[in-house]
Design a protein around this motif. Structure first.
Motif, short mmCIF file in Angstrom:
data_model
loop_
_atom_site.label_atom_id
_atom_site.label_comp_id
_atom_site.label_asym_id
_atom_site.label_seq_id
_atom_site.Cartn_x
_atom_site.Cartn_y
_atom_site.Cartn_z
N PHE A 170 -5.50 -8.44 -5.64
CA PHE A 170 -5.75 -9.41 -4.57
C PHE A 170 -4.93 -9.12 -3.31
CE2 PHE A 170 -4.89 -13.63 -2.61
CZ PHE A 170 -6.17 -13.86 -2.15
N LYS A 171 -3.62 -9.02 -3.47
CA LYS A 171 -2.76 -8.84 -2.30
C LYS A 171 -2.89 -7.43 -1.73
CE LYS A 171 0.46 -12.46 -3.54
NZ LYS A 171 1.85 -12.86 -3.86
N ALA A 172 -3.17 -6.45 -2.58
CA ALA A 172 -3.40 -5.09 -2.08
C ALA A 172 -4.65 -5.04 -1.21
CB ALA A 172 -3.52 -4.12 -3.24
N SER A 173 -5.67 -5.79 -1.59
CA SER A 173 -6.91 -5.81 -0.80
C SER A 173 -6.72 -6.52 0.53
CB SER A 173 -8.02 -6.51 -1.60
OG SER A 173 -7.70 -7.87 -1.85
N ILE A 174 -5.71 -7.40 0.64
CA ILE A 174 -5.45 -8.12 1.88
C ILE A 174 -4.51 -7.34 2.80
CG2 ILE A 174 -4.42 -10.21 2.88
CD1 ILE A 174 -5.32 -11.71 0.40
N TYR A 175 -3.43 -6.82 2.24
CA TYR A 175 -2.37 -6.22 3.04
C TYR A 175 -2.57 -4.73 3.30
CZ TYR A 175 0.06 -10.54 1.80
OH TYR A 175 0.39 -11.85 1.63
N ILE A 176 -3.35 -4.04 2.47
CA ILE A 176 -3.52 -2.59 2.62
C ILE A 176 -4.99 -2.30 2.91
CG2 ILE A 176 -3.18 -0.34 1.56
CD1 ILE A 176 -1.16 -1.61 -0.31
N GLY A 177 -5.27 -1.91 4.14
CA GLY A 177 -6.64 -1.65 4.53
C GLY A 177 -7.09 -0.21 4.31
N ASP A 178 -6.14 0.72 4.31
CA ASP A 178 -6.46 2.13 4.14
C ASP A 178 -6.82 2.40 2.68
OD1 ASP A 178 -6.70 4.86 4.11
OD2 ASP A 178 -4.80 5.25 5.13
N ALA A 179 -8.03 2.98 2.45
CA ALA A 179 -8.48 3.23 1.08
C ALA A 179 -7.58 4.21 0.34
CB ALA A 179 -9.92 3.77 1.10
N LYS A 180 -6.92 5.11 1.08
CA LYS A 180 -6.06 6.10 0.43
C LYS A 180 -4.66 5.55 0.14
CE LYS A 180 -8.40 10.24 2.10
NZ LYS A 180 -8.26 11.55 2.78
N LYS A 181 -4.36 4.34 0.63
CA LYS A 181 -3.06 3.73 0.36
C LYS A 181 -3.16 2.54 -0.59
CE LYS A 181 -0.80 4.98 4.72
NZ LYS A 181 -0.09 4.44 5.92
N THR A 182 -4.38 2.15 -0.90
CA THR A 182 -4.57 0.97 -1.73
C THR A 182 -4.41 1.30 -3.21
OG1 THR A 182 -5.99 -0.97 -2.04
CG2 THR A 182 -7.06 1.19 -2.08
N THR A 183 -4.56 0.30 -4.07
CA THR A 183 -4.33 0.48 -5.51
C THR A 183 -5.61 0.85 -6.24
OG1 THR A 183 -4.73 -1.87 -5.97
CG2 THR A 183 -2.46 -1.20 -5.45
N LEU A 184 -5.43 1.32 -7.45
CA LEU A 184 -6.57 1.73 -8.28
C LEU A 184 -7.49 0.55 -8.56
CD1 LEU A 184 -7.97 3.89 -10.03
CD2 LEU A 184 -6.44 3.22 -11.90
N GLN A 185 -6.91 -0.64 -8.72
CA GLN A 185 -7.73 -1.80 -9.07
C GLN A 185 -8.72 -2.16 -7.95
OE1 GLN A 185 -7.45 -2.64 -12.12
NE2 GLN A 185 -5.64 -1.35 -12.41
N VAL A 186 -8.34 -1.92 -6.70
CA VAL A 186 -9.25 -2.19 -5.59
C VAL A 186 -10.43 -1.23 -5.64
CG1 VAL A 186 -9.47 -2.21 -3.07
CG2 VAL A 186 -7.39 -3.09 -4.14
N ILE A 187 -10.15 0.05 -5.87
CA ILE A 187 -11.22 1.04 -5.99
C ILE A 187 -12.07 0.75 -7.23
CG2 ILE A 187 -11.73 3.50 -6.19
CD1 ILE A 187 -10.47 2.65 -3.53
N LEU A 188 -11.41 0.33 -8.29
CA LEU A 188 -12.12 0.01 -9.53
C LEU A 188 -13.10 -1.13 -9.31
CD1 LEU A 188 -12.24 0.64 -12.60
CD2 LEU A 188 -10.58 -1.19 -12.93
#
Length: 296
Positions: A212-230
């Motif tokens: 949740f917080k990674a999807s809000i605070y990190i917009g760059d796809a290459k800096k985000t977490t695996l769960q967002v890509i998942l």
């Protein structure tokens, strides 16, 4: 006596059957996901939900997802956030728990009331977002790491473990001239391994599943977490991710891929680190770490 033993054995057998059935309801779906992900795309589409043995063993699904230009960086990001974040969590939680369990601490009750108040009344995501933005952490992995630096509930649990350390051991260490830092890491930590392992596991699972917080605070796809890509791939059915496999497959081979099997392979990649962590933690429950520490 024999009747009691037989009656006990019968109920024990019933419990074994019940818990075996419950275990199978959780284990079979996981094994089915693994089997489908390891099967050739030509046969994986025909596999039922109860099959747990791969057919025509193939690693093509894993080659495809690991060739994705974003998935591997997101995996490394999740590993970094989990490792660094958990270390910070444990350092702050254990030091705070040590301080709050010391006798004679000034304003201890006031501090505990403040911590419990903050645990029960979360200010919400909007003030948190504004703080992250103002201190310039937007788009950085540190925005996710530092936001959840201490969980008050886990802090209270850790305090309970620290309170179980016999006072006689602490007093003996103090007489020998042991300072606070040495007391924490040389005395308290070794005698609280079960608690530290438990809280470490709790923090690591939360860190690894950060979405949740990674999807809000990190917009760059290459800096985000695996769960967002998942989530993009599994929930939103983002098949564009398959384009990352063009370097190893031609278009005819891409057309034959089983997208469900690719999703399953992604799920397996996401849960492997947690499955590795559990056995490492469970070994600390093999015996009582306090056994023999103090003899009255």
């Amino acid at each position: 006596m024999k009747k009691i033993i037989k009656k006990f054995s019968f109920y024990q057998l019933i419990l074994i059957i019940i818990f075996t059935f419950i275990t199978l309801t959780m284990l079979i779906p996981l094994l089915n996901i693994l089997a489908v992900s390891l099967s050739d795309p030509s046969v994986s589409t025909k596999m039922s939900g109860l099959e747990i043995i791969p057919k025509k063993l193939s690693l093509i699904n894993y080659k495809v997802i690991l060739s994705h230009p974003v998935l591997v960086p997101s995996l490394l990001n999740s590993i970094f956030i989990t490792v660094v974040g958990t270390l910070i969590n444990m350092l702050l939680t254990t030091t705070a728990a040590y301080v709050l369990t010391r006798p004679g601490l000034v304003f201890k009750k006031l501090l505990m009331v403040f911590l419990i108040f903050m645990m029960l009344f979360d200010p919400g995501i909007v003030p948190e977002y504004l703080v992250i933005k103002d201190i310039g952490l937007m788009g950085s992995r540190w925005s996710v790491i530092l936001v959840n630096a201490v969980n008050v509930y886990y802090l209270i649990i850790m305090m309970r473990f620290f309170n179980e350390v016999p006072k006689e051991i602490i007093e003996a260490a103090e007489i020998d001239g042991c300072g606070h830092i040495k007391m924490l890491f040389k005395i308290i930590w070794p005698l609280s391994k079960a608690g530290i392992a438990t809280i470490t596991m709790f923090y690591a699972v939360v860190r690894w599943n950060e979405y949740f917080k990674a999807s809000i605070y990190i917009g760059d796809a290459k800096k985000t977490t695996l769960q967002v890509i998942l989530r993009q791939f599994i929930v939103l059915d983002d098949t564009v991710s398959i384009l990352g496999a063009q370097n190893i497959l031609n278009y005819n081979e891409l057309a034959k891929l089983d997208y469900n099997a690719l999703k399953y392979a992604t799920i397996i990649v996401a849960i492997i680190p947690i499955l590795i962590l559990y056995p490492l933690v469970l070994k600390y429950y093999a015996g009582d770490v306090m056994a023999g520490g103090v003899k009255e």
